[in-house]
Design a protein around this motif. Structure first.
Motif, PDB file in Angstrom:
ATOM      1  N   PHE A  22     -54.827  13.367  -4.258  1.00 16.59           N
ATOM      2  CA  PHE A  22     -54.171  14.162  -5.287  1.00 16.59           C
ATOM      3  C   PHE A  22     -54.974  15.389  -5.708  1.00 16.59           C
ATOM      4  CE2 PHE A  22     -52.365   9.842  -6.317  1.00 16.59           C
ATOM      5  CZ  PHE A  22     -51.135  10.089  -5.723  1.00 16.59           C
ATOM      6  N   PHE A  23     -56.293  15.347  -5.508  1.00 16.62           N
ATOM      7  CA  PHE A  23     -57.136  16.450  -5.956  1.00 16.62           C
ATOM      8  C   PHE A  23     -57.938  17.107  -4.832  1.00 16.62           C
ATOM      9  CE2 PHE A  23     -56.511  13.666  -9.632  1.00 16.62           C
ATOM     10  CZ  PHE A  23     -55.927  14.578 -10.511  1.00 16.62           C
ATOM     11  N   GLY A  24     -57.665  16.703  -3.587  1.00 22.38           N
ATOM     12  CA  GLY A  24     -58.314  17.332  -2.445  1.00 22.38           C
ATOM     13  C   GLY A  24     -59.816  17.180  -2.404  1.00 22.38           C
ATOM     14  N   MET A  25     -60.318  16.001  -2.741  1.00 24.22           N
ATOM     15  CA  MET A  25     -61.760  15.749  -2.743  1.00 24.22           C
ATOM     16  C   MET A  25     -62.093  14.617  -1.756  1.00 24.22           C
ATOM     17  SD  MET A  25     -62.271  15.920  -6.878  1.00 24.22           S
ATOM     18  CE  MET A  25     -64.024  15.658  -6.841  1.00 24.22           C
ATOM     19  N   PRO A  26     -62.006  14.876  -0.442  1.00 26.26           N
ATOM     20  CA  PRO A  26     -62.233  13.800   0.537  1.00 26.26           C
ATOM     21  C   PRO A  26     -63.670  13.296   0.579  1.00 26.26           C
ATOM     22  CG  PRO A  26     -62.010  15.908   1.642  1.00 26.26           C
ATOM     23  CD  PRO A  26     -61.686  16.143   0.184  1.00 26.26           C
ATOM     24  N   GLU A  27     -64.606  14.087   0.101  1.00 26.11           N
ATOM     25  CA  GLU A  27     -66.007  13.656   0.135  1.00 26.11           C
ATOM     26  C   GLU A  27     -66.267  12.451  -0.765  1.00 26.11           C
ATOM     27  OE1 GLU A  27     -65.360  16.850  -2.841  1.00 26.11           O
ATOM     28  OE2 GLU A  27     -65.038  16.806  -0.693  1.00 26.11           O
ATOM     29  N   VAL A  28     -65.443  12.274  -1.785  1.00 20.87           N
ATOM     30  CA  VAL A  28     -65.607  11.114  -2.673  1.00 20.87           C
ATOM     31  C   VAL A  28     -65.360   9.826  -1.900  1.00 20.87           C
ATOM     32  CG1 VAL A  28     -64.792   9.990  -4.775  1.00 20.87           C
ATOM     33  CG2 VAL A  28     -64.982  12.474  -4.698  1.00 20.87           C
ATOM     34  N   VAL A  29     -64.328   9.822  -1.055  1.00 20.19           N
ATOM     35  CA  VAL A  29     -64.029   8.633  -0.246  1.00 20.19           C
ATOM     36  C   VAL A  29     -65.148   8.375   0.751  1.00 20.19           C
ATOM     37  CG1 VAL A  29     -62.438   7.657   1.462  1.00 20.19           C
ATOM     38  CG2 VAL A  29     -61.544   8.793  -0.562  1.00 20.19           C
ATOM     39  N   SER A  30     -65.732   9.429   1.283  1.00 18.76           N
ATOM     40  CA  SER A  30     -66.839   9.252   2.230  1.00 18.76           C
ATOM     41  C   SER A  30     -68.012   8.534   1.566  1.00 18.76           C
ATOM     42  CB  SER A  30     -67.309  10.601   2.762  1.00 18.76           C
ATOM     43  OG  SER A  30     -66.283  11.235   3.475  1.00 18.76           O
ATOM     44  N   VAL A  31     -68.354   8.938   0.374  1.00 21.01           N
ATOM     45  CA  VAL A  31     -69.491   8.349  -0.333  1.00 21.01           C
ATOM     46  C   VAL A  31     -69.159   6.935  -0.805  1.00 21.01           C
ATOM     47  CG1 VAL A  31     -70.974   8.548  -2.371  1.00 21.01           C
ATOM     48  CG2 VAL A  31     -70.420  10.584  -1.029  1.00 21.01           C
ATOM     49  N   VAL A  32     -68.054   6.787  -1.513  1.00 13.52           N
ATOM     50  CA  VAL A  32     -67.686   5.474  -2.050  1.00 13.52           C
ATOM     51  C   VAL A  32     -67.349   4.509  -0.913  1.00 13.52           C
ATOM     52  CG1 VAL A  32     -66.070   4.234  -3.541  1.00 13.52           C
ATOM     53  CG2 VAL A  32     -66.923   6.476  -4.231  1.00 13.52           C
ATOM     54  N   GLY A  33     -66.711   5.023   0.142  1.00 11.84           N
ATOM     55  CA  GLY A  33     -66.396   4.174   1.296  1.00 11.84           C
ATOM     56  C   GLY A  33     -67.646   3.639   1.970  1.00 11.84           C
ATOM     57  N   ALA A  34     -68.651   4.476   2.118  1.00 12.48           N
ATOM     58  CA  ALA A  34     -69.912   4.030   2.717  1.00 12.48           C
ATOM     59  C   ALA A  34     -70.608   2.999   1.821  1.00 12.48           C
ATOM     60  CB  ALA A  34     -70.829   5.215   2.966  1.00 12.48           C
ATOM     61  N   LEU A  35     -70.589   3.244   0.529  1.00  8.69           N
ATOM     62  CA  LEU A  35     -71.172   2.292  -0.416  1.00  8.69           C
ATOM     63  C   LEU A  35     -70.440   0.951  -0.348  1.00  8.69           C
ATOM     64  CD1 LEU A  35     -73.064   1.684  -2.829  1.00  8.69           C
ATOM     65  CD2 LEU A  35     -71.258   2.568  -4.301  1.00  8.69           C
ATOM     66  N   HIS A  36     -69.124   1.009  -0.351  1.00  9.33           N
ATOM     67  CA  HIS A  36     -68.329  -0.216  -0.266  1.00  9.33           C
ATOM     68  C   HIS A  36     -68.587  -0.950   1.050  1.00  9.33           C
ATOM     69  CE1 HIS A  36     -65.053  -3.042  -0.420  1.00  9.33           C
ATOM     70  NE2 HIS A  36     -64.536  -2.527   0.677  1.00  9.33           N
ATOM     71  N   GLY A  37     -68.697  -0.216   2.140  1.00  6.07           N
ATOM     72  CA  GLY A  37     -68.976  -0.845   3.430  1.00  6.07           C
ATOM     73  C   GLY A  37     -70.303  -1.580   3.442  1.00  6.07           C
ATOM     74  N   GLY A  38     -71.321  -0.961   2.859  1.00 11.18           N
ATOM     75  CA  GLY A  38     -72.623  -1.627   2.774  1.00 11.18           C
ATOM     76  C   GLY A  38     -72.576  -2.866   1.901  1.00 11.18           C
ATOM     77  N   LEU A  39     -71.893  -2.760   0.764  1.00 11.30           N
ATOM     78  CA  LEU A  39     -71.772  -3.914  -0.128  1.00 11.30           C
ATOM     79  C   LEU A  39     -70.949  -5.029   0.515  1.00 11.30           C
ATOM     80  CD1 LEU A  39     -71.232  -2.067  -3.522  1.00 11.30           C
ATOM     81  CD2 LEU A  39     -73.254  -3.352  -2.803  1.00 11.30           C
ATOM     82  N   PHE A  40     -69.927  -4.656   1.272  1.00 16.90           N
ATOM     83  CA  PHE A  40     -69.120  -5.660   1.969  1.00 16.90           C
ATOM     84  C   PHE A  40     -69.977  -6.415   2.986  1.00 16.90           C
ATOM     85  CE2 PHE A  40     -66.397  -6.986   5.496  1.00 16.90           C
ATOM     86  CZ  PHE A  40     -65.507  -7.800   4.820  1.00 16.90           C
ATOM     87  N   THR A  41     -70.830  -5.698   3.696  1.00 17.37           N
ATOM     88  CA  THR A  41     -71.711  -6.341   4.672  1.00 17.37           C
ATOM     89  C   THR A  41     -72.645  -7.332   3.985  1.00 17.37           C
ATOM     90  OG1 THR A  41     -71.611  -4.376   6.068  1.00 17.37           O
ATOM     91  CG2 THR A  41     -73.437  -5.906   6.452  1.00 17.37           C
ATOM     92  N   VAL A  42     -73.232  -6.945   2.874  1.00 15.83           N
ATOM     93  CA  VAL A  42     -74.107  -7.848   2.124  1.00 15.83           C
ATOM     94  C   VAL A  42     -73.310  -9.045   1.604  1.00 15.83           C
ATOM     95  CG1 VAL A  42     -75.583  -8.053   0.083  1.00 15.83           C
ATOM     96  CG2 VAL A  42     -75.729  -6.022   1.525  1.00 15.83           C
ATOM     97  N   TYR A  43     -72.088  -8.804   1.149  1.00 16.96           N
ATOM     98  CA  TYR A  43     -71.214  -9.882   0.660  1.00 16.96           C
ATOM     99  C   TYR A  43     -70.950 -10.912   1.757  1.00 16.96           C
ATOM    100  CZ  TYR A  43     -66.954 -12.099  -1.171  1.00 16.96           C
ATOM    101  OH  TYR A  43     -66.016 -12.991  -1.599  1.00 16.96           O
TER     102      TYR A  43
END
Length: 90
Positions: A22-43
Motif C-alpha cells: 500500500f505504501f511502496g516500501m518493499p525493503e520493509v518486507v526484506s528486513v522483517v522477512g529475513a528476521l522472521h526466517g531466522g526466528l522460524f529456524t530457531v523455533y
C-alpha cells in the motif's frame, strides 16, 4: 520462542506486507522477512530439542510445527501448553 516467532509472523503479515503493497516500501518486507526466517529456524530447532530432550508427545511436535504457519497459532498453542502443564502437575 514460539511467542517470539509468532510475533514476527504477525509483524510480517500485518505491518510489513501492508507497507510493501500500500505504501511502496518493499525493503520493509526484506528486513522483517529475513528476521522472521531466522526466528522460524530457531523455533524449529527448539521444537526438535523439546521433542527429544523433554520427550514431548508426538502430537505436540506436529502441532507446534503446524501452528507456526497460522497467524496467532503460537499464542493459542502456548496457552494450551500452559494448561497441559498445570494438569500434568496436579
Amino acid at each position: 520462542m514460539g511467542l517470539v516467532e509468532g510475533g514476527s509472523l504477525l509483524l510480517l503479515l500485518f505491518i510489513a506486507m501492508p507497507l510493501k503493497y500500500f505504501f511502496g516500501m518493499p525493503e520493509v518486507v526484506s528486513v522483517v522477512g529475513a528476521l522472521h526466517g531466522g526466528l522460524f529456524t530457531v523455533y524449529v530447532l527448539m521444537i526438535v530439542y523439546a521433542t527429544f530432550a523433554v520427550r514431548w508427545p508426538f502430537r505436540f511436535t506436529v502441532g507446534a510445527l503446524a501452528v507456526a504457519f497460522i497467524p496467532f497459532g503460537n499464542f493459542i498453542l502456548d496457552k494450551r501448553l500452559e494448561n497441559w502443564k498445570q494438569l500434568k502437575a496436579a
